[in-house]
Structure formats: C-alpha cells, structure tokens
Write a protein that holds these residues in place. Structure first.
Motif, PDB file in Angstrom:
ATOM      1  N   THR A   1     -17.017  -2.322  -2.136  1.00  0.00           N
ATOM      2  CA  THR A   1     -15.961  -3.341  -2.007  1.00  0.00           C
ATOM      3  C   THR A   1     -14.827  -2.936  -2.944  1.00  0.00           C
ATOM      4  O   THR A   1     -15.073  -2.391  -4.018  1.00  0.00           O
ATOM      5  CB  THR A   1     -16.534  -4.715  -2.444  1.00  0.00           C
ATOM      6  OG1 THR A   1     -17.630  -4.991  -1.605  1.00  0.00           O
ATOM      7  CG2 THR A   1     -15.512  -5.815  -2.314  1.00  0.00           C
TER       8      THR A   1
ATOM      9  N   THR B   1     -12.408  -0.768  -2.154  1.00  0.00           N
ATOM     10  CA  THR B   1     -11.948   0.603  -1.908  1.00  0.00           C
ATOM     11  C   THR B   1     -11.014   0.683  -0.694  1.00  0.00           C
ATOM     12  O   THR B   1     -10.681   1.773  -0.249  1.00  0.00           O
ATOM     13  CB  THR B   1     -13.148   1.537  -1.673  1.00  0.00           C
ATOM     14  OG1 THR B   1     -13.963   0.940  -0.661  1.00  0.00           O
ATOM     15  CG2 THR B   1     -13.963   1.751  -2.922  1.00  0.00           C
TER      16      THR B   1
ATOM     17  N   LYS C   1     -11.679  -0.634   2.368  1.00  0.00           N
ATOM     18  CA  LYS C   1     -12.475  -0.500   3.589  1.00  0.00           C
ATOM     19  C   LYS C   1     -11.917  -1.371   4.722  1.00  0.00           C
ATOM     20  O   LYS C   1     -11.866  -0.933   5.876  1.00  0.00           O
ATOM     21  CB  LYS C   1     -13.902  -0.905   3.199  1.00  0.00           C
ATOM     22  CG  LYS C   1     -14.899  -1.125   4.253  1.00  0.00           C
ATOM     23  CD  LYS C   1     -16.268  -1.344   3.612  1.00  0.00           C
ATOM     24  CE  LYS C   1     -16.462  -2.697   2.920  1.00  0.00           C
ATOM     25  NZ  LYS C   1     -16.721  -3.829   3.812  1.00  0.00           N
TER      26      LYS C   1
ATOM     27  N   TYR D   1       0.866  -1.181   0.000  1.00  0.00           N
ATOM     28  CA  TYR D   1       0.000   0.000   0.000  1.00  0.00           C
ATOM     29  C   TYR D   1       0.900   1.228   0.000  1.00  0.00           C
ATOM     30  O   TYR D   1       1.696   1.408   0.915  1.00  0.00           O
ATOM     31  CB  TYR D   1      -0.869   0.073   1.258  1.00  0.00           C
ATOM     32  CG  TYR D   1      -1.768  -1.111   1.564  1.00  0.00           C
ATOM     33  CD1 TYR D   1      -1.994  -2.136   0.641  1.00  0.00           C
ATOM     34  CD2 TYR D   1      -2.406  -1.188   2.807  1.00  0.00           C
ATOM     35  CE1 TYR D   1      -2.825  -3.203   0.969  1.00  0.00           C
ATOM     36  CE2 TYR D   1      -3.236  -2.254   3.116  1.00  0.00           C
ATOM     37  CZ  TYR D   1      -3.432  -3.259   2.199  1.00  0.00           C
ATOM     38  OH  TYR D   1      -4.256  -4.308   2.523  1.00  0.00           O
TER      39      TYR D   1
ATOM     40  N   ALA E   1      -8.799  -2.443   5.371  1.00  0.00           N
ATOM     41  CA  ALA E   1      -7.605  -1.863   6.003  1.00  0.00           C
ATOM     42  C   ALA E   1      -7.950  -0.553   6.710  1.00  0.00           C
ATOM     43  O   ALA E   1      -7.277  -0.177   7.669  1.00  0.00           O
ATOM     44  CB  ALA E   1      -6.509  -1.652   4.959  1.00  0.00           C
TER      45      ALA E   1
ATOM     46  N   PRO F   1      -2.898   6.047   1.278  1.00  0.00           N
ATOM     47  CA  PRO F   1      -4.219   5.629   1.768  1.00  0.00           C
ATOM     48  C   PRO F   1      -5.289   5.862   0.692  1.00  0.00           C
ATOM     49  O   PRO F   1      -5.221   6.850  -0.038  1.00  0.00           O
ATOM     50  CB  PRO F   1      -4.454   6.542   2.978  1.00  0.00           C
ATOM     51  CG  PRO F   1      -3.124   7.088   3.345  1.00  0.00           C
ATOM     52  CD  PRO F   1      -2.322   7.134   2.090  1.00  0.00           C
TER      53      PRO F   1
END
Ligand code: AMP
Length: 173
Positions: free
Chosen positions: A48, A50, A52, A22, A54, A25
């Motif tokens: 779903t 996007t 969410k 990642y 994490a 953010p």
C-alpha cells in the motif's frame, strides 16, 4: 526513467495526472501501465502506498477514453478500499466529466446506487456481495465490460468472496 508523457496518453488523462500532482510514475506504474495499454493481463504485487491504485486506474481510463463502448469492473474486499479507488477515479476523470463511474458497496442504500447505475457508468467499483445484488436485480449490464481488476485478490479470497466472484464472472463476456 519513464515519464507519464512517454506513455502516449490522452491529453485529458495526462492533464488529470498532472492535476493530481503525480510527476513521475512509481515503479509499479512504470511496469504495469505500458503492459496494460497493450491489452495484456497483469498480476501486480506492491505494498500500500506505492501507487498501485493509479497503476490500474490510469490504463483503464485511457482505454475507456479510446473505446467509448467499453466498460471496466473493479472489485475489492472492503468498502474503505472501494471509496479510495473511486476517489482516484474521480480525480483522474475530472469527476466523471466524460467517463462516469459507480461505487457499489454494502451498508449503503441500494436506491442511491441504482440511481448511479441508471446514468450508465462505464467504471463499476465495488465489493462482490453488493455487485451481485445489483446483477441479480438486473441493474447492471456487463456485456461490454472488457476490463477486470481484482484488487487485493488474496484478501478477497481469504474473506471467502471466491464464490461471489465466480458468480459475477458469469455476467462478463
Ligand atoms: P496507493 O498505493 O494506490 O494507495 O497510492 C498511495 C498514494 O500515492 C496516493 O495518495 C496517491 O495519490 C499517490 N500516488 C499515486 N501515484 C503517484 C505518482 N505517480 N506520484 C506521486 N504520488 C502518487
């Protein structure tokens, strides 16, 4: 644009985020993580895919790494979703290196889950029915559980989990 390094996260959490690949953010993470780190309650709505999961796992892991006595409970409507969430948690905790978790879902042997519970996991992930089974058997102590996530709450309520969730709330401080 906010970066993960702006969030003053624990170095282990930051390196796990980097290892997960990642870089920045996602929008729900950028909005939710700073608020969650302040200890505020959040209602998040996102599709779903996007980030969410994490968005709630990162602040929980950060908070649990700062307060070694606290625990978190994450409930969701399906086994598949529970497995996805536990995968993200494993990734972000370096496979439970310092913070252990347990996945409590139906259709799996109680015995295996009871063994996970005997290791004192600090993050409990699961579906309401099975979590209740373990609570009724006194296999989980939620007295230090101060973080709660209801993932896909609308679907849980549509599926009739409301009563089970209320029952679980009785065990929370
Ligand atoms: P979710 O919406 O939680 O199902 O996440 C969808 C996918 O996005 C998962 O495969 C995650 O690994 C990935 N993901 C989550 N957060 C990030 C991020 N900040 N950057 C890149 N990918 C991410």
């Amino acid at each position: 644009m906010i970066k993960f390094t702006d969030l003053e996260l624990d170095s282990n959490v930051l390196s796990a985020i980097a290892d997960a690949g990642y870089q920045t953010p996602t929008p729900i993470q950028a909005r939710a993580i700073p608020e969650a780190l302040k200890g505020l309650d959040i209602l998040g709505i996102a599709q779903t895919g996007t980030g969410k999961t994490a968005a709630f796992c990162i602040p929980i892991i950060e908070m649990l790494s700062k307060d070694e006595k606290s625990m978190a409970l994450i409930m969701m409507p399906t086994r598949e979703l529970a497995r996805q969430v536990i995968d993200v948690i494993n990734q972000l905790t370096n496979n439970g290196d310092k913070i252990k978790s347990a996945c409590l879902i139906g259709g799996e042997a109680m015995r295996i889950q009871t063994k996970q519970l005997s290791n004192h996991p600090r993050i409990i992930v699961g579906t309401p029915g099975r979590i209740n089974d373990h609570l009724e058997n006194n296999k989980i102590n939620l007295k230090s559980c101060i973080y709660l996530v209801l993932d896909e709450t609308d679907r849980m309520l549509d599926m009739g989990f409301g009563k089970q969730i209320d029952q679980i709330f009785k065990y929370l401080p």
